[in-house]
Design an enzyme around this catalytic site. Structure first.
Site, PDB file in Angstrom:
ATOM      1  N   ASP A   1       0.830  -0.962   0.070  1.00  0.00           N
ATOM      2  CA  ASP A   1       0.228   0.445   0.095  1.00  0.00           C
ATOM      3  C   ASP A   1       1.138   1.382  -0.033  1.00  0.00           C
ATOM      4  OD1 ASP A   1      -3.435   0.055   0.980  1.00  0.00           O
ATOM      5  OD2 ASP A   1      -1.949   1.766   1.196  1.00  0.00           O
TER       6      ASP A   1
ATOM      7  N   THR B   1     -13.513  -4.252  -7.904  1.00  0.00           N
ATOM      8  CA  THR B   1     -14.479  -4.549  -9.097  1.00  0.00           C
ATOM      9  C   THR B   1     -14.560  -3.689 -10.050  1.00  0.00           C
ATOM     10  OG1 THR B   1     -15.950  -5.236  -7.096  1.00  0.00           O
ATOM     11  CG2 THR B   1     -17.362  -4.814  -8.912  1.00  0.00           C
TER      12      THR B   1
ATOM     13  N   PHE C   1     -32.668 -12.203   0.605  1.00  0.00           N
ATOM     14  CA  PHE C   1     -32.531 -11.112  -0.150  1.00  0.00           C
ATOM     15  C   PHE C   1     -33.952 -10.842  -0.612  1.00  0.00           C
ATOM     16  CE2 PHE C   1     -28.153  -9.210  -0.295  1.00  0.00           C
ATOM     17  CZ  PHE C   1     -27.770  -9.697   1.022  1.00  0.00           C
TER      18      PHE C   1
ATOM     19  N   CYS D   1     -20.917  -1.916  -2.121  1.00  0.00           N
ATOM     20  CA  CYS D   1     -20.694  -2.159  -2.892  1.00  0.00           C
ATOM     21  C   CYS D   1     -22.144  -1.757  -3.718  1.00  0.00           C
ATOM     22  CB  CYS D   1     -20.598  -3.851  -2.643  1.00  0.00           C
ATOM     23  SG  CYS D   1     -19.207  -4.452  -2.344  1.00  0.00           S
TER      24      CYS D   1
HETATM   25  C1  UDX Z   1     -22.314  -7.151  -0.930  1.00  0.00           C
HETATM   26  C2  UDX Z   1     -22.324  -8.499  -1.920  1.00  0.00           C
HETATM   27  O1  UDX Z   1     -23.200  -9.616  -0.736  1.00  0.00           O
HETATM   28  C3  UDX Z   1     -20.847  -9.501  -1.482  1.00  0.00           C
HETATM   29  O2  UDX Z   1     -21.420 -10.800  -2.521  1.00  0.00           O
HETATM   30  C4  UDX Z   1     -20.356  -8.302  -2.899  1.00  0.00           C
HETATM   31  O3  UDX Z   1     -19.231  -8.908  -2.719  1.00  0.00           O
HETATM   32  C5  UDX Z   1     -20.308  -6.822  -1.760  1.00  0.00           C
HETATM   33  O4  UDX Z   1     -21.751  -6.307  -1.805  1.00  0.00           O
HETATM   34  P1  UDX Z   1     -22.391  -6.150   1.011  1.00  0.00           P
HETATM   35  O5  UDX Z   1     -21.874  -5.122   0.615  1.00  0.00           O
HETATM   36  O6  UDX Z   1     -21.023  -6.875   2.334  1.00  0.00           O
HETATM   37  O7  UDX Z   1     -22.365  -7.310   0.339  1.00  0.00           O
HETATM   38  O8  UDX Z   1     -23.574  -6.665   2.239  1.00  0.00           O
HETATM   39  P2  UDX Z   1     -25.232  -7.796   2.063  1.00  0.00           P
HETATM   40  O9  UDX Z   1     -24.843  -8.201   2.943  1.00  0.00           O
HETATM   41  O10 UDX Z   1     -25.008  -7.699   0.347  1.00  0.00           O
HETATM   42  O11 UDX Z   1     -26.259  -6.328   2.294  1.00  0.00           O
HETATM   43  C6  UDX Z   1     -26.193  -5.239   1.213  1.00  0.00           C
HETATM   44  C7  UDX Z   1     -27.237  -4.487   2.251  1.00  0.00           C
HETATM   45  O12 UDX Z   1     -28.623  -5.043   1.556  1.00  0.00           O
HETATM   46  C8  UDX Z   1     -27.197  -3.849   3.177  1.00  0.00           C
HETATM   47  O13 UDX Z   1     -27.524  -2.381   3.579  1.00  0.00           O
HETATM   48  C9  UDX Z   1     -28.446  -4.482   3.740  1.00  0.00           C
HETATM   49  O14 UDX Z   1     -29.527  -4.232   5.469  1.00  0.00           O
HETATM   50  C10 UDX Z   1     -29.687  -4.636   2.903  1.00  0.00           C
HETATM   51  N1  UDX Z   1     -30.343  -5.444   3.103  1.00  0.00           N
HETATM   52  C11 UDX Z   1     -30.439  -7.359   2.355  1.00  0.00           C
HETATM   53  C12 UDX Z   1     -31.756  -5.725   2.299  1.00  0.00           C
HETATM   54  O15 UDX Z   1     -32.240  -4.531   2.742  1.00  0.00           O
HETATM   55  N2  UDX Z   1     -32.858  -6.484   2.887  1.00  0.00           N
HETATM   56  C13 UDX Z   1     -31.873  -8.338   2.063  1.00  0.00           C
HETATM   57  O16 UDX Z   1     -32.803  -9.273   2.543  1.00  0.00           O
HETATM   58  C14 UDX Z   1     -30.687  -8.061   2.319  1.00  0.00           C
END
Ligand code: UDX
Length: 444
Positions: free
Chosen positions: A30, A121, A255, A266
């Protein structure tokens, strides 16, 4: 195997620690000297379950080293992974500046064959840009050293990143020749023992797979959020609907939780970048754009409910439980709690906040203004508050002392952005309960 990873951010660090744990010799590079110093002492700069232990163990064993010396890292690794940030440009497209800087550095220092892997990404076509950048620097040195480029997107979820890395659902590898595919299979063999999870494909498909996965998941969430707003208006209960549709295995239970909108590093970024990719090739990504728009609107829903309840919010104090964009992380990027806080401030209200991990990250964003009070416990946050809003479903908030809440909250009302409670239970304690996509529950 010798692996060098550029970028000691979330993806780079988890990847480095997990590869070292599997017995590889890993160097993580880094440009941030202070960060590298801390990492060398075994301190993880963010909260992520399991990473601290992996860091300590592998640094002590000498398998994991941190440096600012790019040249040494390029000499070391047969596999060179690029895991630096791709922040969104002003127009929403991913900014490849850091990725290409690393590519040029690789071209500057490499002396023998390397596998150059993009882990960040990056939009479709980026691996080609990386190849060109390495080639250009090589030619400026009048060198003609062979190398391959690979797209190997990460699918780690914050909060379970180590587990996701060690036991992946799939490892996507994009290559342009079979030999590189075999090298990548060998690299991932320790995490691929019970059954073959490595899916090898062409580079463009691999790059698109990452965006497709995140956009599909974001679509599920926005769809449910949109339905929850309809449920609110037609007197239906979205939780019943969720169970009703989730039982169809083609839909599934995962989800489809409605809430206060998705956040994190992400989904928001990738959904915008995917739309931008469409625009660049003259194709309008209508569904993807709608997913984004619905999410923006959803982040206002809890505020709208609070505003509708109180009318005038000036002088009111709202307790907020949960600041992180989801549980088990201290990450507050694009967190719905921030939209709520900002909207409440805009309407003249003050907030008292609690989060088990994300207080410092919120402090780094907002400092300590008068209308923001950091509290050491959920109960302390509700002291002197008119109402409680819940934004993150940390386990800690699942079974609160409702009796105490009813005594403390002046307006005796809860706004739940995560549908954590059974309305019948909440109202039994004399509390009014507003949630997402369910009828308002009032005490008898
Ligand atoms: C996501 C992807 O899941 C992962 O595979 C990728 O590599 C990076 O992006 P992350 O951002 O860590 O991971 O969180 P994730 O658990 O996917 O949740 C994302 C958002 O969606 C959160 O704000 C969560 O609260 C929301 N969410 C998730 C919902 O509102 N409802 C759901 O049913 C699931």
């Amino acid at each position: 195997m010798n692996i060098s990873i550029f970028g000691s951010g979330y993806v780079g660090l988890v990847t480095a620690a997990c590869f070292a744990e599997a017995g590889n010799e890993v160097i993580c590079v880094d440009i941030d000297e202070a960060r590298i110093q801390k990492l060398t002492e075994g301190h993880c700069p963010f909260y992520e379950p399991g990473v601290d232990d992996l860091l300590k163990r592998n640094v002590e064993a000498g398998r994991l080293r941190f440096t600012t010396d790019a040249k040494a890292a390029i000499d070391h690794g047969l596999f060179i992974m690029i895991a630096v940030g791709t922040p969104p440009d002003e127009d929403g497209s991913a900014d490849l500046r850091h990725v290409l800087t690393v590519a040029r550095t690789i071209g500057e220092h490499m002396k023998e064959y390397k596998v150059v892997i993009t882990k960040s990404t990056v939009p479709v076509g980026s691996a080609e840009h990386v190849r060109r950048a390495v080639n250009e620097t090589l030619s400026s040195r009048s060198e003609n050293i062979e190398f391959d480029v690979v797209s190997n997107p990460e699918f780690l979820k914050e909060g379970s990143a180590v587990e996701d890395f060690m036991k992946p659902d799939r490892t996507i590898v994009g290559v342009d020749n079979p030999r590189t595919g075999e090298l990548m299979r060998a690299l991932y063999a320790p995490f691929n023992r019970s059954r073959d999870r490595v899916i090898v494909m062409d580079i463009a498909s691999s790059e698109l797979t990452k965006y497709a996965a995140n956009a599909m998941l974001a679509t599920k969430i926005s769809f449910m959020n949109e339905l929850s707003n309809l449920a609110d208006r037609v007197g239906a209960d979205i939780e019943a609907v969720r169970k009703g549709i989730g039982s169809d295995p083609r839909i599934g239970y995962k989800f489809i939780y409605p809430g206060a909108g998705y956040g994190g590093s992400c989904f928001p970024k990738d959904v915008s970048a995917l739309s931008k990719t469409g625009e660049q090739v003259g194709y309008n990504m209508e569904l993807v754009d709608a997913v984004n728009a619905v999410n923006h609107r959803q982040k206002q829903v809890l505020f709208d409910k609070i505003k509708a309840y109180f009318g005038d919010l000036s002088g009111k104090t709202i307790a907020i439980w949960g600041l992180a964009f989801k549980p088990n992380t201290d990450d507050v990027r694009e967190a719905p709690a921030r939209d709520l806080m900002e909207a409440l401030w805009g309407a003249g209200a003050a907030v008292r906040v609690h989060d088990p991990e994300a207080m410092d990250t919120i402090r780094a964003c907002y400092g300590e203004p008068e209308n923001l009070t950091y509290c050491n416990s959920p109960a302390e946050a509700t002291q002197g508050a008119d109402a409680l809003a819940i934004l993150t479903e940390w386990k800690l908030y699942h079974s609160p002392n409702f009796e105490q809440l009813a005594e403390t909250l002046t307006a005796k009302v809860i706004f739940d952005g995560r549908n954590l409670f059974d309305p019948a239970v909440v109202t039994r304690f004399g509390l009014e309960y507003h949630s997402i996509g369910r009828p308002v529950a009032k005490p008898d």
